[in-house]
Design an enzyme around this catalytic site. Structure first.
Site, PDB file in Angstrom:
ATOM      1  N   GLU A 175       0.821  -1.216   0.000  1.00  0.00           N
ATOM      2  CA  GLU A 175       0.000   0.000   0.000  1.00  0.00           C
ATOM      3  C   GLU A 175       0.858   1.270   0.000  1.00  0.00           C
ATOM      4  OE1 GLU A 175      -2.682   0.556   3.338  1.00  0.00           O
ATOM      5  OE2 GLU A 175      -3.646   2.253   2.392  1.00  0.00           O
ATOM      6  N   LYS A 217      -2.474  -1.977  -3.188  1.00  0.00           N
ATOM      7  CA  LYS A 217      -3.531  -1.123  -2.611  1.00  0.00           C
ATOM      8  C   LYS A 217      -3.146   0.343  -2.802  1.00  0.00           C
ATOM      9  CE  LYS A 217      -5.986  -0.139   1.696  1.00  0.00           C
ATOM     10  NZ  LYS A 217      -6.691  -0.740   2.825  1.00  0.00           N
ATOM     11  N   SER A 259      -9.860   4.105   0.317  1.00  0.00           N
ATOM     12  CA  SER A 259     -10.810   5.198   0.043  1.00  0.00           C
ATOM     13  C   SER A 259     -10.200   6.558   0.364  1.00  0.00           C
ATOM     14  CB  SER A 259     -12.143   4.988   0.762  1.00  0.00           C
ATOM     15  OG  SER A 259     -12.008   4.922   2.155  1.00  0.00           O
TER      16      SER A 259
HETATM   17  P1  13P Z   1      -9.431   4.207   4.075  1.00  0.00           P
HETATM   18  O1  13P Z   1     -10.254   3.453   3.083  1.00  0.00           O
HETATM   19  O2  13P Z   1     -10.232   4.816   5.197  1.00  0.00           O
HETATM   20  O3  13P Z   1      -8.469   5.156   3.435  1.00  0.00           O
HETATM   21  O4  13P Z   1      -8.548   3.122   4.827  1.00  0.00           O
HETATM   22  C1  13P Z   1      -7.908   2.157   4.093  1.00  0.00           C
HETATM   23  C2  13P Z   1      -6.659   1.791   4.735  1.00  0.00           C
HETATM   24  O5  13P Z   1      -6.465   0.660   5.094  1.00  0.00           O
HETATM   25  C3  13P Z   1      -5.632   2.822   4.895  1.00  0.00           C
HETATM   26  O6  13P Z   1      -4.411   2.220   5.225  1.00  0.00           O
END
Ligand code: 13P
Length: 336
Positions: A175, A217, A259
């Protein structure tokens, strides 16, 4: 097909997505206090148990990302949390980074930590039932950021993390989150996100990662939250697809977006359009935290005994996101 690829596909296939419920205790405390609920470990468990025992888990959720506290908790009916999740058909996952710290050498930026002792922690999480993991690098956009230093050092950490995770037979979620904060344009977000993702895969390849057993991600390509140059959802979808097509190796089975501060409906609509236009081989789904939980949390906070009320709202969100992950969502369905 490798075992890791099978795990990734089990999480992402058939319109399923990921429920990101891995808020650290500090973040969860902020979320709960925001709606006037005290952040005891019992309350944190209570809310999460409500989500994990919702009806939509079976049809919509392929994986749940947990936090260290939650993966070790026991439900009110004496079930271990990873067992509750597995009983719905979803796979338990775990956030394994220990947070973003000040990056020495560029103190306005962040480097994500958690590599020390990671091999041993992974073994423990595997034994607790985890089959996938998450590590989040964060980058902000300004004239001079993200710097090469932050792009390179976070990519290196993501690759070292991924190698340890795959060694332990789990699927790493990679991510790299380019934050929405700021007044940058969507074009800036496109070029910075492209550079960040490109570097991540360069490092993953250098570290001999099996890319078929990785889930990316990323953020969607959006203008900064305080930019006055807004773009349409169609444009968000097209720029996001272009960025991923140009920078993600085709061996990667799927992408699960964060998100990142978008409203629930925005995050759903953008994902739907990404899927309506998807001309790649990547599965495009969601790994949402706030965009799955926000309304359910708000409703629950008004009466924490009203489990069914909170579940109804969560079920609706999960259903909408799963339709969007197949390009089958429409705004009219929101009202039903
Ligand atoms: P959000 O969808 O609230 O951004 O969170 C996703 C997430 O895992 C951030 O590391």
């Amino acid at each position: 097909m490798t075992e890791l690829n099978k795990i990734a596909l089990k999480i992402l296939s058939n319109g399923k997505g990921i429920l990101a419920a891995d808020e650290s205790t500090a973040t969860m405390t902020k979320r709960l206090e925001n709606v006037n609920v005290s952040s005891s470990s019992e309350n944190r468990l209570l809310f999460r148990e409500i989500l994990f025992s919702s009806e939509s888990m079976r049809d919509c959720i392929g994986g749940v990302i947990l936090y260290d506290e939650t993966i070790k908790q026991i439900t009110s009916s004496k079930q271990k949390i990873p067992e509750l999740i597995s009983s719905t058909g979803a796979l338990p996952g775990i956030k394994v980074d220990t947070g973003a710290k000040v990056l020495a050498g560029s103190p306005e930026e962040k480097i994500t930590e958690g590599l020390d002792g990671l091999r041993e922690r992974l073994t423990e999480y595997y034994q607790l039932g985890a089959r996938f993991t998450k590590w989040r690098g964060v980058y902000s956009i300004s004239n001079s950021y993200p710097s090469k230093l932050s792009i390179n050092s976070n990519a290196h950490a993501l690759a070292r993390y991924s190698a340890l995770v795959q060694e332990c037979k789990m699927v790493p979620i990679v991510e790299p989150e380019v934050l929405m904060e700021g007044n940058h344009s969507a074009e800036d977000c496109f070029s910075k996100t492209s550079e960040v993702i490109r570097k991540c895969f360069e490092e993953l390849i250098l570290h001999n990662i099996d890319l078929s057993g990785v889930i990316l991600k990323p953020n969607m390509i959006l203008p900064g939250a305080s930019s006055d140059k807004k773009i349409s959802s169609e444009e968000v979808a097209k720029l996001t697809l272009k960025c991923l097509k140009e920078n993600v190796p085709t061996d990667v089975p799927g992408v699960a977006f964060l998100s990142g501060g978008q409203s629930e409906q925005e995050a759903t609509e953008n994902l739907d359009l990404i899927n309506k236009h998807n001309d790649t081989n990547f599965i495009m789904t969601y790994s949402y935290g706030r965009a799955l939980q926000q309304s359910a949390l708000k409703s629950w906070s008004k009466d924490i005994k009203d489990v069914k009320g909170a579940q109804k709202i969560f079920n609706h969100r999960a259903k909408m996101c799963t339709l969007a992950a197949q390009g089958k969502w429409s705004a009219e369905l929101e009202a039903k």
